[in-house]
Design an enzyme around this catalytic site. Structure first.
Site, PDB file in Angstrom:
ATOM      1  N   PRO A   2      72.075 -72.198 -36.962  1.00 52.62           N
ATOM      2  CA  PRO A   2      73.444 -71.829 -37.275  1.00 52.62           C
ATOM      3  C   PRO A   2      73.755 -70.363 -36.968  1.00 52.62           C
ATOM      4  O   PRO A   2      73.164 -69.456 -37.541  1.00 52.62           O
ATOM      5  CB  PRO A   2      73.550 -72.105 -38.779  1.00 52.62           C
ATOM      6  N   GLU A   3      74.661 -70.161 -36.045  1.00 55.83           N
ATOM      7  CA  GLU A   3      75.220 -68.847 -35.789  1.00 55.83           C
ATOM      8  C   GLU A   3      76.704 -68.937 -36.162  1.00 55.83           C
ATOM      9  O   GLU A   3      77.120 -69.908 -36.777  1.00 55.83           O
ATOM     10  CB  GLU A   3      75.027 -68.464 -34.306  1.00 55.83           C
TER      11      GLU A   3
END
Length: 269
Positions: A2-3
């Site tokens: 997750p960015e």
DNA sequence: CTATAGACCTGACGGC
DNA sequence: TGCCGTCAGGTCTATA
């Protein structure tokens, strides 16, 4: 992993499930994921709270509680938040909601964290600007890069300098801007900074539109995957060819991070 | 100040 | 098949 686009998607898709809901119970199965207070006290204090809002800053999620406290979460590399999943595999914490739904914090590698804070400033104040905000301009990026001798990629990854960019989107942005990742940040020309600025914003916006990239463990709250990785042109591109010139994508290591690039489009300094 | 290395974890994958 | 080593990479902390 997750960015910014993945966390933004989690926030957007979770919001209709949690907004206005009361948390009727919390179970934590991996105590170390709670940074503060203790896991037991955390469960006690969260239980009974209503979720009045859900916001994102960088890669952090903020559940605004009716007590005025903030429940902060970070997915780190393999965390995801799932609504009514079919099983409890890798569930490190489970939240019961007052409409009968459950939210699982799923995290195979147990790197994810959550904690209670008085407000979001303790976290938010340590972060650089949001790259998709209106006040993030070419001038902002120019100032960021101007005086730094470090390679441009680690600068993009530093959350205190710009918030939300991680390994995949740094590689994609630098590829699109035709800039080699180890170029000293201060060596970029005006034209290159402009290209990098446009690339960062385009890449992040496109990834949000595609609900994030499911290259490894990232899953959306409903269990679906994101499709942003289908548009990746270099990230995780071992064995693939550059879509612009056909050259074989190369993998190097920059400051300990796997880094993908086109050796022809992104010439070495 | 910067820069680098190690720690946290475990699933996936390659080699034999 | 199965064992073992290596890799993945966000962020914090420790050390040079």
């Amino acid at each position: 992993m997750p960015e910014l686009p993945e966390v933004e998607t989690i926030k957007n898709e979770l919001l209709p499930h949690v907004l206005g809901r009361k948390i009727t119970g919390v179970a934590v199965f991996w105590d170390k994921m709670v940074k503060q207070p203790t896991a037991a006290e955390f469960c006690e204090r969260v239980t009974g709270q209503k979720i009045t809002n859900l916001t994102r800053r960088g890669k952090y999620l903020f559940f605004h509680l009716s007590s005025g406290e903030m429940l902060v979460m970070h997915m780190k590399m393999t965390g995801s938040l799932l609504i009514n999943p079919p099983d409890a595999k890798f569930a490190r914490a489970i939240f019961q909601l007052d409409n009968g739904a459950v939210m699982h914090f799923r995290d195979p590698r147990k790197f994810g964290k959550m904690w209670l804070a008085a407000d979001e400033s303790a976290v938010a104040d340590k972060l650089g600007p949001e790259p998709l905000d209106n006040d993030f301009t070419v001038e902002t990026l120019t100032k960021i890069l101007r005086n730094r001798k470090a390679p441009v990629k680690p600068v993009l990854l530093d959350q205190a300098i710009i918030a939300g960019i991680g390994n995949m989107y740094a590689d994609e942005s630098l590829y699109e801007a035709k800039i080699h990742p180890v170029r000293p940040a201060c060596s970029l020309s005006e034209v290159e900074i402009k290209r990098l600025y446009t690339a960062i914003r385009r890449v992040l916006r496109a990834a949000i539109k595609n609900k994030g990239a499911s290259v490894r463990n990232y899953i959306r709250p409903d269990g679906d995957i994101g499709t942003a990785h289908a548009e990746f042109r270099v990230a995780h591109g071992t064995g693939k060819n550059c879509p612009r010139c056909g050259t074989l994508i190369k993998r190097i290591v920059v400051r300990g991070r796997g880094t993908y690039l086109c050796p022809k489009c992104q010439p070495e300094p």
